[in-house]
Design a protein around this motif. Structure first.
Motif, PDB file in Angstrom:
ATOM      1  N   LEU A  38       0.860  -1.192   0.000  1.00 46.83           N
ATOM      2  CA  LEU A  38       0.000   0.000   0.000  1.00 46.83           C
ATOM      3  C   LEU A  38       0.896   1.241   0.000  1.00 46.83           C
ATOM      4  CD1 LEU A  38      -2.697  -1.022   2.664  1.00 46.83           C
ATOM      5  CD2 LEU A  38      -2.891  -1.176   0.177  1.00 46.83           C
ATOM      6  N   PRO A  39       1.387   1.643  -1.158  1.00 48.08           N
ATOM      7  CA  PRO A  39       2.299   2.797  -1.211  1.00 48.08           C
ATOM      8  C   PRO A  39       1.710   4.032  -0.540  1.00 48.08           C
ATOM      9  CG  PRO A  39       2.253   1.662  -3.325  1.00 48.08           C
ATOM     10  CD  PRO A  39       1.156   1.045  -2.477  1.00 48.08           C
ATOM     11  N   GLY A  40       2.529   4.682   0.261  1.00 50.22           N
ATOM     12  CA  GLY A  40       2.096   5.874   0.992  1.00 50.22           C
ATOM     13  C   GLY A  40       1.631   5.592   2.406  1.00 50.22           C
ATOM     14  N   LEU A  41       1.479   4.309   2.754  1.00 44.80           N
ATOM     15  CA  LEU A  41       0.960   3.971   4.085  1.00 44.80           C
ATOM     16  C   LEU A  41       1.903   4.442   5.187  1.00 44.80           C
ATOM     17  CD1 LEU A  41      -1.218   2.538   5.785  1.00 44.80           C
ATOM     18  CD2 LEU A  41       0.117   0.434   5.577  1.00 44.80           C
ATOM     19  N   LEU A  42       3.222   4.274   4.995  1.00 49.69           N
ATOM     20  CA  LEU A  42       4.158   4.651   6.059  1.00 49.69           C
ATOM     21  C   LEU A  42       4.157   6.154   6.304  1.00 49.69           C
ATOM     22  CD1 LEU A  42       7.297   2.355   5.685  1.00 49.69           C
ATOM     23  CD2 LEU A  42       5.248   2.068   7.088  1.00 49.69           C
ATOM     24  N   ASP A  43       4.018   6.955   5.248  1.00 48.06           N
ATOM     25  CA  ASP A  43       3.920   8.407   5.452  1.00 48.06           C
ATOM     26  C   ASP A  43       2.713   8.749   6.316  1.00 48.06           C
ATOM     27  OD1 ASP A  43       6.177   9.202   4.145  1.00 48.06           O
ATOM     28  OD2 ASP A  43       5.178   9.702   2.261  1.00 48.06           O
ATOM     29  N   THR A  44       1.601   8.072   6.060  1.00 44.11           N
ATOM     30  CA  THR A  44       0.395   8.328   6.851  1.00 44.11           C
ATOM     31  C   THR A  44       0.611   7.924   8.302  1.00 44.11           C
ATOM     32  OG1 THR A  44      -0.986   7.935   4.904  1.00 44.11           O
ATOM     33  CG2 THR A  44      -2.075   7.854   7.037  1.00 44.11           C
ATOM     34  N   ILE A  45       1.269   6.779   8.524  1.00 46.10           N
ATOM     35  CA  ILE A  45       1.497   6.292   9.885  1.00 46.10           C
ATOM     36  C   ILE A  45       2.436   7.208  10.647  1.00 46.10           C
ATOM     37  CG2 ILE A  45       2.480   4.418  11.270  1.00 46.10           C
ATOM     38  CD1 ILE A  45       1.593   2.471   9.076  1.00 46.10           C
ATOM     39  N   TRP A  46       3.520   7.602  10.023  1.00 51.29           N
ATOM     40  CA  TRP A  46       4.582   8.294  10.756  1.00 51.29           C
ATOM     41  C   TRP A  46       4.555   9.811  10.645  1.00 51.29           C
ATOM     42  CZ3 TRP A  46       8.685   4.263   8.822  1.00 51.29           C
ATOM     43  CH2 TRP A  46       8.536   3.087   9.574  1.00 51.29           C
ATOM     44  N   GLU A  47       3.928  10.322   9.588  1.00 51.25           N
ATOM     45  CA  GLU A  47       3.910  11.780   9.400  1.00 51.25           C
ATOM     46  C   GLU A  47       2.516  12.377   9.516  1.00 51.25           C
ATOM     47  OE1 GLU A  47       6.755  13.151   9.356  1.00 51.25           O
ATOM     48  OE2 GLU A  47       7.922  11.313   9.030  1.00 51.25           O
ATOM     49  N   GLY A  48       1.491  11.535   9.362  1.00 57.74           N
ATOM     50  CA  GLY A  48       0.130  12.043   9.439  1.00 57.74           C
ATOM     51  C   GLY A  48      -0.290  12.714   8.140  1.00 57.74           C
ATOM     52  N   PRO A  49      -1.149  13.728   8.211  1.00 59.29           N
ATOM     53  CA  PRO A  49      -1.686  14.321   9.436  1.00 59.29           C
ATOM     54  C   PRO A  49      -2.673  13.391  10.145  1.00 59.29           C
ATOM     55  CG  PRO A  49      -2.825  15.220   7.560  1.00 59.29           C
ATOM     56  CD  PRO A  49      -1.721  14.361   7.003  1.00 59.29           C
ATOM     57  N   GLU A  50      -3.005  13.754  11.372  1.00 62.49           N
ATOM     58  CA  GLU A  50      -3.899  12.922  12.171  1.00 62.49           C
ATOM     59  C   GLU A  50      -5.240  12.695  11.475  1.00 62.49           C
ATOM     60  OE1 GLU A  50      -5.960  12.971  16.594  1.00 62.49           O
ATOM     61  OE2 GLU A  50      -4.200  14.225  16.213  1.00 62.49           O
ATOM     62  N   GLU A  51      -5.720  13.710  10.752  1.00 63.15           N
ATOM     63  CA  GLU A  51      -7.004  13.573  10.067  1.00 63.15           C
ATOM     64  C   GLU A  51      -6.955  12.446   9.033  1.00 63.15           C
ATOM     65  OE1 GLU A  51      -5.353  16.437  10.447  1.00 63.15           O
ATOM     66  OE2 GLU A  51      -6.626  17.268  12.052  1.00 63.15           O
ATOM     67  N   ALA A  52      -5.822  12.306   8.361  1.00 59.38           N
ATOM     68  CA  ALA A  52      -5.675  11.235   7.368  1.00 59.38           C
ATOM     69  C   ALA A  52      -5.619   9.875   8.048  1.00 59.38           C
ATOM     70  CB  ALA A  52      -4.428  11.469   6.525  1.00 59.38           C
ATOM     71  N   LEU A  53      -4.925   9.802   9.182  1.00 66.45           N
ATOM     72  CA  LEU A  53      -4.808   8.530   9.895  1.00 66.45           C
ATOM     73  C   LEU A  53      -6.141   8.109  10.496  1.00 66.45           C
ATOM     74  CD1 LEU A  53      -2.846   6.301  10.754  1.00 66.45           C
ATOM     75  CD2 LEU A  53      -2.317   7.639  12.800  1.00 66.45           C
ATOM     76  N   ARG A  54      -7.009   9.083  10.800  1.00 70.06           N
ATOM     77  CA  ARG A  54      -8.319   8.757  11.370  1.00 70.06           C
ATOM     78  C   ARG A  54      -9.282   8.178  10.346  1.00 70.06           C
ATOM     79  NH1 ARG A  54      -8.518  13.538  14.801  1.00 70.06           N
ATOM     80  NH2 ARG A  54      -9.777  14.520  13.209  1.00 70.06           N
ATOM     81  N   LEU A  55      -9.029   8.414   9.055  1.00 70.80           N
ATOM     82  CA  LEU A  55      -9.899   7.859   8.021  1.00 70.80           C
ATOM     83  C   LEU A  55      -9.896   6.340   8.130  1.00 70.80           C
ATOM     84  CD1 LEU A  55      -8.938  10.043   4.930  1.00 70.80           C
ATOM     85  CD2 LEU A  55     -11.092  10.111   6.203  1.00 70.80           C
ATOM     86  N   THR A  56     -11.067   5.752   8.160  1.00 74.33           N
ATOM     87  CA  THR A  56     -11.184   4.320   8.425  1.00 74.33           C
ATOM     88  C   THR A  56     -10.363   3.482   7.458  1.00 74.33           C
ATOM     89  OG1 THR A  56     -13.396   4.698   9.300  1.00 74.33           O
ATOM     90  CG2 THR A  56     -12.847   2.450   8.706  1.00 74.33           C
ATOM     91  N   GLU A  57     -10.343   3.864   6.186  1.00 76.34           N
ATOM     92  CA  GLU A  57      -9.629   3.054   5.207  1.00 76.34           C
ATOM     93  C   GLU A  57      -8.115   3.168   5.370  1.00 76.34           C
ATOM     94  OE1 GLU A  57      -9.407   5.012   1.008  1.00 76.34           O
ATOM     95  OE2 GLU A  57     -11.379   5.464   1.828  1.00 76.34           O
ATOM     96  N   ASN A  58      -7.627   4.205   6.043  1.00 74.97           N
ATOM     97  CA  ASN A  58      -6.196   4.317   6.368  1.00 74.97           C
ATOM     98  C   ASN A  58      -5.892   3.733   7.742  1.00 74.97           C
ATOM     99  OD1 ASN A  58      -5.699   5.672   3.964  1.00 74.97           O
ATOM    100  ND2 ASN A  58      -5.981   7.694   4.879  1.00 74.97           N
ATOM    101  N   GLN A  59      -6.799   3.997   8.669  1.00 76.52           N
ATOM    102  CA  GLN A  59      -6.585   3.586  10.049  1.00 76.52           C
ATOM    103  C   GLN A  59      -6.461   2.067  10.180  1.00 76.52           C
ATOM    104  OE1 GLN A  59      -9.089   3.969  14.236  1.00 76.52           O
ATOM    105  NE2 GLN A  59      -9.478   5.443  12.609  1.00 76.52           N
TER     106      GLN A  59
END
Length: 305
Positions: A38-59
């Protein structure tokens, strides 16, 4: 005897799992596989933003990746397999990755779709969830059964039951439960999880899951749906789908493990929600948290001593 526990939604935070990636080659390899899937997943995990990580399909894939990395670090450090494993909602998928039932990449893609389907099942703002505190299951169930459009979603610990459903129905049930001296805590969620309103998500995920191989787990994983251990791959497939609309029977899972001889529970992944639920449900048991390498080392010492 110990059991491994894997957290579900709500345990996420930006930066989770980074310490494992920095201190464990095995955990780092898991994160690299997750990023390739899932390219881009690590950026979401480690850099956020929190709003992106809260999205169910990312979380959902983010939490699964972190739990899988914590499990890899546990094994790399010499940690043994548990007698049993369980995960809270999404965490059941993490447990099956740890047990070898599912390949990491398959599980990550499936839970991303799971999150997307769950979000799409009910338009945002039409569903709601609320935690009911200070009332037992029977009192909550009585109100839910006579309120159309609301269901019990989670049986988390004695005195903590979560309800889910249509927004107006949840509010009506909550008002009745307040009259019974229950404490109502509305949950900040994007959909009414573990309710019959999630049926379209269950049907959509069934098509994806049918194309994926499931293997016999190395150790039994308790099902959220039955509160019993499952080892048959086809039965596990059915239960992972049924889980989307069924309540999480967490109290029964913990009690079932304890009744089979488990005295120590280790939570692997982000947060310490499940550690707290063990302490409230089974105060005589040991509840250990392996959210960071230091906690993992301390838990490992307790388990192997």
């Amino acid at each position: 005897m110990f059991a491994a526990l894997f957290p579900g939604q709500g345990s996420q935070k930006v930066g989770m799992g980074r310490a494992f990636a920095e201190g464990s080659a095995a955990a780092r390899a898991v994160f690299e596989r997750a990023e390739a899937a899932l390219p881009g997943l690590l950026d979401t995990i480690w850099e956020g933003p929190e709003e992106a990580l809260r999205l169910t399909e990312n979380q959902q894939p983010a939490l699964l990746a972190v739990s899988a990395a914590a499990w890899a670090a546990w094994r790399e450090a010499g940690g043994p397999d548990p007698a049993y494993a369980a995960g809270h909602s999404l965490g059941e998928w993490s447990a099956h990755v740890a047990a070898g039932t599912l390949e990491l990449e398959d599980a990550l893609r499936l839970v991303r779709n799971r999150g997307r389907y769950m979000q799409e099942a009910v338009p945002e703002g039409e569903g709601a969830m609320a935690a009911i505190l200070k009332l037992d299951e029977a009192a909550v169930r009585e109100v839910v059964q006579r309120t159309e459009g609301v269901w019990i979603a989670n049986l988390n610990s004695p005195g903590q039951v979560v309800i889910s459903g249509r927004k107006e129905a949840v509010e009506a049930a909550a008002a009745q439960l307040k009259e019974r001296r229950g404490r109502v805590v509305p949950l900040k969620v994007s959909a009414p999880f573990h309710s019959e309103l999630m049926a379209p998500a269950r049907e959509a995920l069934a098509r994806d899951l049918a194309r994926v191989e499931l293997r016999t787990p190395r150790f039994p994983v308790f099902s959220n749906v039955t509160a019993e251990p499952a080892t048959d791959p086809e039965r596990i497939r059915e239960l992972l789908l049924a889980q989307i609309t069924a309540p999480v029977r967490w109290v029964e899972i913990l009690e079932g493990m304890h009744g089979r001889g488990v005295t120590t529970f280790v939570e692997l992944g982000s947060g310490n929600v499940l550690t707290g639920l063990v302490r409230r449900t089974l105060p005589e048991a040991r509840a250990l948290n392996a959210e960071e390498p230091e906690g993992l080392a301390a838990a490992l010492k307790e388990v192997v001593s």
